[in-house]
Write a protein that holds these residues in place. Structure first.
Motif, short mmCIF file in Angstrom:
data_model
loop_
_atom_site.label_atom_id
_atom_site.label_comp_id
_atom_site.label_asym_id
_atom_site.label_seq_id
_atom_site.Cartn_x
_atom_site.Cartn_y
_atom_site.Cartn_z
N TYR A 117 5.34 -8.07 3.20
CA TYR A 117 4.73 -7.32 4.30
C TYR A 117 5.32 -5.91 4.34
O TYR A 117 6.54 -5.74 4.28
CB TYR A 117 4.96 -8.04 5.62
N ASP A 118 4.44 -4.90 4.45
CA ASP A 118 4.93 -3.53 4.53
C ASP A 118 5.22 -3.15 5.98
O ASP A 118 4.99 -3.94 6.91
CB ASP A 118 3.96 -2.56 3.86
N ASN A 119 5.72 -1.92 6.18
CA ASN A 119 6.12 -1.52 7.53
C ASN A 119 4.94 -1.18 8.43
O ASN A 119 5.12 -0.86 9.60
CB ASN A 119 7.10 -0.34 7.46
N GLN A 120 3.73 -1.28 7.87
CA GLN A 120 2.53 -1.12 8.69
C GLN A 120 1.95 -2.48 9.11
O GLN A 120 0.90 -2.54 9.75
CB GLN A 120 1.46 -0.34 7.90
N GLY A 121 2.62 -3.54 8.70
CA GLY A 121 2.16 -4.88 9.05
C GLY A 121 1.16 -5.47 8.09
O GLY A 121 0.60 -6.54 8.35
N ASN A 122 0.90 -4.80 6.96
CA ASN A 122 -0.06 -5.30 5.98
C ASN A 122 0.58 -6.36 5.08
O ASN A 122 1.72 -6.20 4.63
CB ASN A 122 -0.58 -4.15 5.11
N ALA A 123 -0.16 -7.42 4.81
CA ALA A 123 0.31 -8.49 3.93
C ALA A 123 -0.14 -8.22 2.50
O ALA A 123 -1.30 -7.87 2.26
CB ALA A 123 -0.23 -9.83 4.40
#
Length: 398
Positions: free
Chosen positions: A31-37
């Motif tokens: 998961y990135d810091n934008q909340g994307n999986a």
């Protein structure tokens, strides 16, 4: 900003790193810091065998952390996690592979293995394969059969020769002067190339004829990735020294080389301390290694890799995919050219699917997901790959 600090304070090894800011990871996803999986089809380049943050490994690490961490350099104190791991590993290997030296990485394991071969045989010549990759420290780099990657660092260690992988005629180069032949069981950086026509068994026979040692590098295929615990089990060939790393500790830094006790005992004298490591056998990492090996061998994950391979091969059919090389969950898509590879890897990254390149084969895309990946997740990722390839349009040539 974190990204700016990354480029300022941390060394990069390519001009254009992918640069995803990681928040956390779980199972088959990062998961990135934008909340994307991001569905992970790479597993930290085959390191995260059980996916990200596997509960059994996390519990083992936490339990060991509360007892003790580093207490002494390798080989002096009896530490339960390392003893338990090496004992379990020996039970899974042929009898001549009974004693393990734990180190910090795959490349250090290669360094230790070639030192052991020279010490045990009293010979100096090493033979490796063209397009081989065994790591990037100076000894390992000397075994790299790819001049473009190593010429800037010469001079390297002397008395290293090269043969072509799968070329039976080249085996005559293995002689009474040879200390060891060092091969990847499956060539990784070259494009996941399998041994053919009993090649490894023929190498084994030639080594026996001239009393040379056979070192097999299983840093990438090891620990269940190919449908056997170790890939050499597919090919009727048992090495004298087995080199391990990557998937051994579920993403923690580790490596090992395994040989007979008789061979390993030569490190004790003339000179003593024949190989030294401060953090090899670290109890926290050994606990993670033990839990990883237990989970892989107790949960039918090895058998499932071949069924998952079949699903990949069934779903990844496209005019731009010329071939799927490899075995189990160590697969490489061979495409027409480097442009398509770059398009697929970079476009997939934007769509939440992690793919990666191979070192020496510019037409290949790496697929090496966690052994725990589900059939549904495989289908989701393969659908993304096909969709991206459907959208590909070649760059116009002026």
């Amino acid at each position: 900003m974190l990204r700016d600090d990354f480029f300022t304070y941390q060394t990069q090894t390519t001009p254009h790193p992918l640069g995803m800011e990681v928040s956390h990871a779980k199972g088959s996803y990062i998961y990135d810091n934008q909340g994307n999986a991001h569905l992970d089809f790479v597993a930290g380049v085959s390191a995260c065998s059980l996916g990200h943050c596997p509960p059994r490994v996390i519990d083992a690490v936490k339990e060991q952390l509360e007892k003790y961490m580093h207490v002494m350099v390798y080989g002096e104190y009896v530490q339960q996690p390392a003893v338990a791991f090496t004992k379990l590993l020996a039970s899974k290997l042929p009898k001549n592979l009974e004693t393990t030296y734990l180190v910090n990485s795959g490349t250090e394991a290669i360094e230790g293995a070639i030192k052991l071969a020279r010490r045990y045989t009293g010979r100096s010549q090493l033979i490796a394969a063209h397009r081989a990759y065994h790591g990037n420290t100076m000894g390992s780099l000397s075994l790299m059969g790819y001049e473009e990657r190593k010429s800037a660092f010469r001079p390297l260690i002397p008395d290293v020769s090269f043969i072509k992988f799968n070329a039976e005629a080249d085996l005559e180069q293995i002689t009474e002067k040879t200390a060891a032949v060092v091969l990847e069981t499956i060539q990784g950086g070259a494009g996941f190339i399998l041994p053919e026509n009993g090649y490894l068994a023929k190498v084994r026979k030639r080594c026996d004829q001239v009393a040379a040692l056979l070192i097999l590098d299983e840093i990438q295929p090891g620990f269940g990735r190919t449908g056997k615990l170790f890939a050499f089990e597919h090919f009727n060939c048992v090495p004298d020294i087995l080199v391990l790393g990557k998937g051994m500790a579920s993403g923690l830094p580790v490596g090992a080389f395994v040989a007979s006790k008789k061979m390993m005992d030569t490190f004790q004298t003339s000179p003593k301390l024949g190989h030294i490591t401060t953090f090899g056998g670290n109890p926290v990492i050994a606990a993670a290694s033990l839990a990883t090996l237990q989970e892989i061998t107790e949960k039918q994950l090895i058998e499932q890799t071949l069924e998952k391979e079949k699903l990949f091969r069934t779903l990844l059919v496209h005019p731009l995919i010329n071939e799927i090389r490899g075995k189990g969950l160590m697969l490489a898509l061979l495409l027409d050219d480097e442009e398509i590879v770059n398009y697929l890897v970079l476009k997939a990254a934007k769509k939440g699917l992690i793919l990666f390149w191979l070192l020496f084969e510019p037409k290949a895309v790496r697929i090496s997901p966690p052994l725990t990946i589900s059939m549904k997740e495989i289908a989701i990722g393969c659908d993304q790959i096909i969709s991206i390839l459907n959208d590909y349009k070649p760059t116009a040539v002026n």
